[in-house]
Structure formats: structure tokens, C-alpha cells
Design an enzyme around this catalytic site. Structure first.
Site, short mmCIF file in Angstrom:
data_model
loop_
_atom_site.label_atom_id
_atom_site.label_comp_id
_atom_site.label_asym_id
_atom_site.label_seq_id
_atom_site.Cartn_x
_atom_site.Cartn_y
_atom_site.Cartn_z
CG ASN A 44 3.05 -0.53 3.00
OD1 ASN A 44 2.53 -1.53 2.52
ND2 ASN A 44 4.30 -0.19 2.75
N GLY A 45 1.60 -2.81 5.19
CA GLY A 45 2.28 -3.97 5.80
C GLY A 45 1.25 -4.96 6.30
CG HIS A 92 10.92 -34.12 -21.92
ND1 HIS A 92 11.27 -35.42 -22.17
CD2 HIS A 92 11.96 -33.37 -22.35
CE1 HIS A 92 12.48 -35.46 -22.71
NE2 HIS A 92 12.92 -34.22 -22.84
CB CYS A 132 -0.87 0.02 1.25
SG CYS A 132 -1.89 -1.44 1.40
CD1 TRP A 137 -2.24 -4.90 -4.86
CD2 TRP A 137 -1.61 -6.09 -3.07
NE1 TRP A 137 -2.00 -6.19 -5.27
CE2 TRP A 137 -1.61 -6.94 -4.19
CE3 TRP A 137 -1.26 -6.62 -1.84
CZ2 TRP A 137 -1.27 -8.28 -4.12
CZ3 TRP A 137 -0.91 -7.96 -1.76
CH2 TRP A 137 -0.92 -8.78 -2.89
CE LYS A 182 7.83 -7.36 -17.57
NZ LYS A 182 8.61 -7.08 -16.47
CE LYS A 217 8.07 -0.66 -10.17
NZ LYS A 217 8.34 -1.44 -11.38
CD GLU A 224 11.39 -9.79 -17.16
OE1 GLU A 224 11.21 -10.64 -16.26
OE2 GLU A 224 10.98 -8.63 -17.08
CD GLU A 254 4.59 -8.07 -15.09
OE1 GLU A 254 4.39 -7.98 -13.88
OE2 GLU A 254 5.70 -7.85 -15.60
NE ARG A 301 4.25 1.86 -1.49
CZ ARG A 301 5.45 1.37 -1.28
NH1 ARG A 301 6.45 1.74 -2.05
NH2 ARG A 301 5.68 0.53 -0.30
C1 F6R Z 1 7.46 -7.87 -12.90
C2 F6R Z 1 7.93 -7.27 -11.66
C3 F6R Z 1 8.06 -8.12 -10.46
C4 F6R Z 1 9.26 -7.69 -9.62
C5 F6R Z 1 9.26 -8.49 -8.31
C6 F6R Z 1 10.45 -8.14 -7.45
O1 F6R Z 1 7.38 -6.96 -13.93
O2 F6R Z 1 8.17 -6.08 -11.61
O3 F6R Z 1 8.15 -9.47 -10.81
O4 F6R Z 1 10.43 -7.93 -10.34
O5 F6R Z 1 8.08 -8.21 -7.59
O6 F6R Z 1 10.45 -6.79 -7.09
P1 F6R Z 1 11.78 -6.07 -6.64
O7 F6R Z 1 12.72 -6.07 -7.80
O8 F6R Z 1 11.35 -4.68 -6.26
O9 F6R Z 1 12.33 -6.84 -5.48
#
Ligand code: F6R
Length: 609
Positions: free
Chosen positions: A101-102, A504, A2, A75, A485, A604, A481, A488, A27
């Protein structure tokens, strides 16, 4: 998960809080709220849904009058998104309001204790428990009440607190969740991160775990967990507010994709001097590096994928064993750590709960820790033995792009530095690598300038229900990756497979028209991956190849469509190949009308386990 913000000063707090929440919405964004003391007690406005809903019902915050208040963007963790579960929470007496937040881990026990003492709860949240607890302990001194509550609360939290009896005072406390305090003229702020306050001030302090800040318009006092006063250093943020704004682009994601050439230059150039790699401020000397017997790379999500690329590079060039572990698994896996183990933590935010826990576990077991982090002053940056910053600048889009790329760049520098220390490359080889690395940003510019082609390809594939990504070795790391991308932000179900593994079992999912992105940048493995592409094609798949200019012809033989990136040495190809995949995901998601910067269910910064 959050975002929290607080303001106390002489201006109307509402619009300032809403402005701060706009910057923090990345966030969490399932509901939002503000609380302001208007002189007749604390007034609260909350709204389910995006911040725009709250802005609408409060006329941009103007409907709540008063010069001190709290803001929150959520969130959901405890309790589904709803008005009742949104923050700020108000205690039963109406005296105390809290944003959080937490996660409060022992909230059930505390809630039961409070219910037994006659408290009535109106939400399902752990935050309301903290609110009622502070109120329960309140006997006219807010600081003491907060301190007593902190002694009872277990878990991770950044809390912002206000009390109806003291309209100008805010309290902010932190334990394992990010929190900064920022200083204006006759006004002060706290927030989950600096972007929320940058348009007002660049002077900030970072709270440490257990610290408490008491903010009034004229000053901020800090206390440790024993209520002893502490002096905090004031730091000046050296990037400006435009870095955290869209600057004319439709979405932060495309802005951040196109910023990658600049971000890579900023990350790499200052670390190459006179043909040598220079890591200022870190203490990993050559003797130590030679003595390393085991390297762990620990991270989550895209940062983990950077680790997978780094493993291939380090093992191939430095010849030291590397294990890449998901942070959420590391802490429960009884890792084998010796005095010569180096644990590298990779994190954009520096606040990911699992990575923080893994870092602490690695330290506890005796590993030396090195963090690769983007957010300056974040928990991981402060707690690791050494830190290498990625200098990507603020990344606002939830799906990472430029942070991923700069993390990759730091791992290249580390690989080459280790190789040099261990005598695995000669001076002239190092010089050639560095020259090549310096050219990567120009090549990225070239790729970005040809984005219309990727946009066109996205228009051919955007309606797919499932997409597979295949590749071998580093191309497999890239597939992970590329696939993340895409899924998500577009919500297309997507899987990444080591190309040789598909047969397999998973190949049974391939049917007519199933799109398969075949990543084939490695000349050494081209033939092998091309055979795997043939296998899926023979079962009806549509193949989109991501390859290099020099391999284009071979790729065209098996693929329906081809994206070709400029050639480079194998080591740096991931930096080039990932960009068209980011662009592909972006344009597919745009075509599907998805919320690009704030995909559903995500946040994020993942500050819960
Ligand atoms: C995907 C993405 C997440 C972060 C993951 C780790 O696009 O952004 O998979 O890579 O949540 O976050 P950090 O790098 O902040 O530890």
C-alpha cells in the site's frame, strides 16, 4: 489507497485473508488477490474487480491451502486495474511475494537497474519493483534482504512480504503508510487497519515509520531502521467487530448517518464537566491560546469543509484570524508561520498523505500543531503536538458522514474553549452554548426519524444531470459538503456556490428545471439568500430549500420544496442541516442504482499525494 493483510498460524490462511480483505475493501476495490505457501511454493490467486470475484474463484479462499499468506485489495496508482497489475506480486524466481500500500517514488530507477541485471517484469506496477529488489538482495536471510531493499526504496509504503523458503514467516514494514500488527493465540496478523483482524483479536501494536515486524505463529519481533530490536506496546482495541458491520442496514452509509446522534454524544459529553470544557491530555493552556496570532486549518475533502465551518465560527466568536487551506496546497504555498501560529489538521483516517505532509511542514516551520482525528494511533494523531479524537467509531462507507459530524462537534468545543480563554464569552453565555450543544443529538434523532420525507424529495430530483448548492457564510460551508456528498456517490455533476457569487458567471448554466439546493439556515442572511433563490427561480430553476422550522414560511415563498430542521443557535446549525443533505444524497444515489459504500474511483484513505 490499498488494503493489505497477512496471517501466519495454524488455521487455513485463505478464508482468514479473504475475511480481512472484506473489511479493508473500503480502502480500494478495483482488484484483489491472496498468496499462500502450500508447502510446494507460493501460490497466488488474483481477480480484477470486486473482492467477490476473488472469493468466487478461490471458494472463499479455501482453494489455496496453507497456514500463512498475504492478501491485498487495490486502488490503482501505477498501472490500470488488471490481473497482471493486481497484488500479490511474485518475483521472477517465484521465491518472494509482496503486497503493498503506497507509492514507490523511485521505482523507475530501480526497475532500470534490475532490468540491466536481467530481471524481467510482467506488470506496470511499482510494487513488482520492490518484489524483484527484495529477491535480488535475498541470500537466504529475508530480513536482511528486506532491510537492504528499504534502504534503496524512496516513497511511502506498507509492505507485506513472504518467502518460499520460510513458509511460516511474514515480514511487514512501514514508511508513511498505516500498518498494525495483531496478536492471536499461536497466530499473528498484520493489516492496514484493525478492522481486518477484529473478529480474531483485539490486541494490536502500531508500527512507526521505518520499523520492521517479523511474524511467525508463535511470536512477533520488531526492528528499527538500523535492524536494532525494538519493544512495542500492546494496545487493546475497545470497540468490537459489530461496529464495523452493517447491522441489518442495506449500506454502511445509512447506518453511519443514523449513528450520528450517538457519535456526537460520545464526542461531546465526556468533554463537558461541571459546565466547563475539558480536553484531557492536551496542553493548550489559556496563556498560549490568548497569544495565538494566526490559525491555519489544514485538511482535505470533507474534513476541509469542516474547517470552512470552523473558520466562520472561530472568527465570529473568538475574533482570531483563521485561514483554511487544502492540505495539498498548504505544503507548496510557503505558509506564513510564526512562533504563535496554531495549525489544526483535521482528518478522519489520520493517514491522508497530503495532510501528513502539511502537518510535517507546519511543524518544520515552527507552528504548534493540533490534530482532530478519528483513527486512534494513526500517523497524524501520533505526530501532532496535541490530538483531539472524534470518537465516531469505525467509518466504513467511503463517503464520510459521522466522522464529518464529530469533527464539526470538536471544532465547536474548541471555538468555545478558545472564546472562554480569550474572554470573548461570559460564563453564562458558555453555559447556554453548552446546554444547546448537549441538545443537538436529540435534534439529530428527530431529523433522522423524519427521513422518509427526504426520501420522497430525492425521488423528485434523482434524475437531474446537474445540481447547484448555494448558501452564504456558514450556509456556503455547508453547501460545499452537501454538494460533495451528492456528487461523490450519485455521480450527478454538482457545484457549490456562495449564493451571491452565482450571478458573476455561473448563473448562465441555470435553465428550465435545473435543481438548486438553497441552504438558508441563517436568519441574519435569510433575505439575501432568498433573493438569490428568486434569481435562479426566475431563470427556470427548481429550488429545494434547507432551512430551519422558524424560517420555513419565508423559505416556502421562494422554494418548490422545503426541508426544515429544528432551530438552534447559529453555531450548531451545520450539524443539523448536514444530515438531511446526507440523506438526500444517499436516497438519490440509491434511486440511481449507484454503489453507495464504494463509489467508483474513490478510496477511503488517500495515502498518496
Ligand atoms: C468525502 C470524503 C473525503 C475525505 C478526504 C479526507 O466523503 O470522505 O473527502 O474527507 O479524503 O480524508 P481524511 O479525513 O481521512 O483525511
Amino acid at each position: 489507497m490499498c488494503g493489505i493483510v497477512g496471517y501466519t498460524g495454524t488455521r487455513q490462511a485463505g478464508p482468514i485473508l479473504i475475511g480481512g480483505l472484506e473489511k479493508l475493501e473500503y480502502r480500494g476495490y478495483d482488484s484483489a488477490g491472496i498468496s499462500i505457501n502450500d508447502g510446494n511454493g507460493i501460490k497466488i490467486a488474483k481477480a480484477l474487480g470486486r473482492l467477490a470475484m476473488l472469493e468466487g474463484i478461490t471458494d472463499g479462499g479455501r482453494k489455496l491451502r496453507g497456514t500463512a499468506g498475504l492478501g491485498h485489495t487495490r486502488w490503482a496508482t501505477h498501472g490500470r486495474p488488471s490481473d497482471a497489475n493486481s497484488h500479490p506480486h511474485l518475483s521472477q524466481t517465484g521465491r518472494i511475494a509482496v503486497v503493498h500500500n503506497g507509492i514507490i517514488e523511485n521505482y523507475r530507477v530501480l526497475k532500470e537497474m534490475l532490468i540491466n541485471r536481467g530481471r524481467v517484469f510482467v506488470s506496470e506496477t511499482d510494487t513488482e519493483v520492490a518484489t524483484q529488489l527484495i529477491d535480488f538482495y535475498y541470500e537466504g536471510d529475508l530480513l536482511r534482504a528486506v532491510h537492504r531493499a528499504m534502504n534503496d526504496i524512496e516513497g511511502a509504503y506498507a509492505l507485506g512480504i513472504m518467502c518460499a523458503d520460510d513458509p511460516d514467516t511474514l515480514i511487514a514494514v512501514r514508511k508513511q503508510a498505516p500498518l498494525i500488527v495483531a496478536y492471536g493465540e499461536g497466530e499473528n496478523y498484520f493489516a492496514s487497519d484493525v478492522t481486518a483482524v477484529l473478529e480474531h483479536t483485539k490486541r494490536v501494536s502500531y508500527l512507526s515509520d521505518g520499523e520492521i515486524a517479523v511474524l511467525t505463529p508463535g511470536e512477533v519481533k520488531f526492528y528499527d531502521s538500523f535492524l536494532q530490536p525494538v519493544e512495542k506496546q500492546v494496545e487493546i482495541i475497545d470497540w468490537d467487530v459489530s461496529a464495523a458491520e452493517k447491522g441489518g442496514y442495506e449500506h454502511f452509509m445509512i447506518k453511519e448517518i443514523l449513528e450520528q446522534p450517538r457519535a456526537l454524544r460520545d464526542t461531546v459529553s465526556p468533554r463537558i464537566r461541571d459546565g466547563k470544557i475539558v480536553f484531557e491530555g492536551i496542553e493548550l493552556d489559556a496563556d498560549y491560546i490568548r497569544g495565538i496570532d494566526w490559525i491555519y486549518i489544514v485538511a482535505c475533502g470533507s474534513s476541509y469543509h469542516v474547517g470552512v465551518v470552523a473558520k466562520y465560527n472561530i472568527e465570529r466568536i473568538v475574533r482570531k484570524p483563521v485561514q483554511v487551506v487544502l492540505a495539498s496546497e498548504f505544503r507548496y504555498s510557503e505558509p506564513l508561520v510564526t512562533g504563535n501560529t496554531l495549525a489544526i489538521m483535521i482528518s478522519q483516517s489520520g493517514e491522508t498523505a497530503d495532510t501528513i505532509a502539511a502537518l510535517r511542514e507546519a511543524k518544520r516551520l515552527g507552528a504548534r500543531t493540533l490534530a482532530i482525528v478519528n483513527v486512534v494511533g494513526s500517523t497524524i494523531a501520533r505526530e501532532a503536538d496535541d490530538v483531539l479524537y472524534t470518537w465516531a467509531g469505525p467509518e466504513i462507507a467511503v463517503a464520510t458522514t459521522k466522522a464529518y459530524s464529530t469533527q464539526l462537534a470538536v471544532t465547536y468545543l474548541l471555538t468555545l474553549y478558545f472564546a472562554e480563554c480569550c474572554g470573548r464569552i461570559t460564563e453564562s453565555e458558555l453555559a447556554a452554548y453548552l446546554e444547546e450543544l448537549n441538545r443537538i443529538p436529540d435534534k439529530l434523532e428527530e431529523i433522522c426519524s423524519k427521513r422518509e420525507h427526504v426520501q420522497y424529495l430525492a425521488s423528485l430530483y434523482f434524475s437531474a444531470d446537474n445540481i447547484f448548492f448555494i448558501g452564504r457564510n456558514i450556509d456556503y460551508a455547508l453547501s460545499l459538503e452537501g454538494s460533495l456528498k451528492l456528487k461523490e456517490i450519485s455521480y450527478i455533476c454538482s457545484e457549490a456556490y456562495a449564493a451571491g457569487e452565482l450571478k458573476h458567471g455561473t448563473i448562465s448554466l441555470i435553465e428550465d428545471d435545473t435543481p438548486v439546493v438553497a441552504v438558508m439556515t441563517s436568519r441574519r442572511l435569510m433575505e439575501k439568500t432568498a433573493s438569490n433563490a428568486e434569481e435562479v427561480k426566475a431563470r427556470g430553476a427548481r429550488v429545494l430549500a434547507v432551512t430551519t422550522e422558524s424560517l420555513r414560511k419565508e423559505a416556502e415563498r421562494v422554494a418548490d420544496n422545503v426541508i426544515a430542521i429544528p432551530d438552534s443557535s447559529d453555531m450548531f446549525l451545520p450539524s443539523l442541516a448536514i444530515v438531511p443533505m446526507q440523506l438526500f444524497s444517499y436516497y438519490v444515489a440509491v434511486s440511481r442504482g449507484c454503489n453507495i459504500d464504494k463509489p467508483r474511483n474513490l478510496a477511503k484513505s488517500v495515502t498518496v499525494e
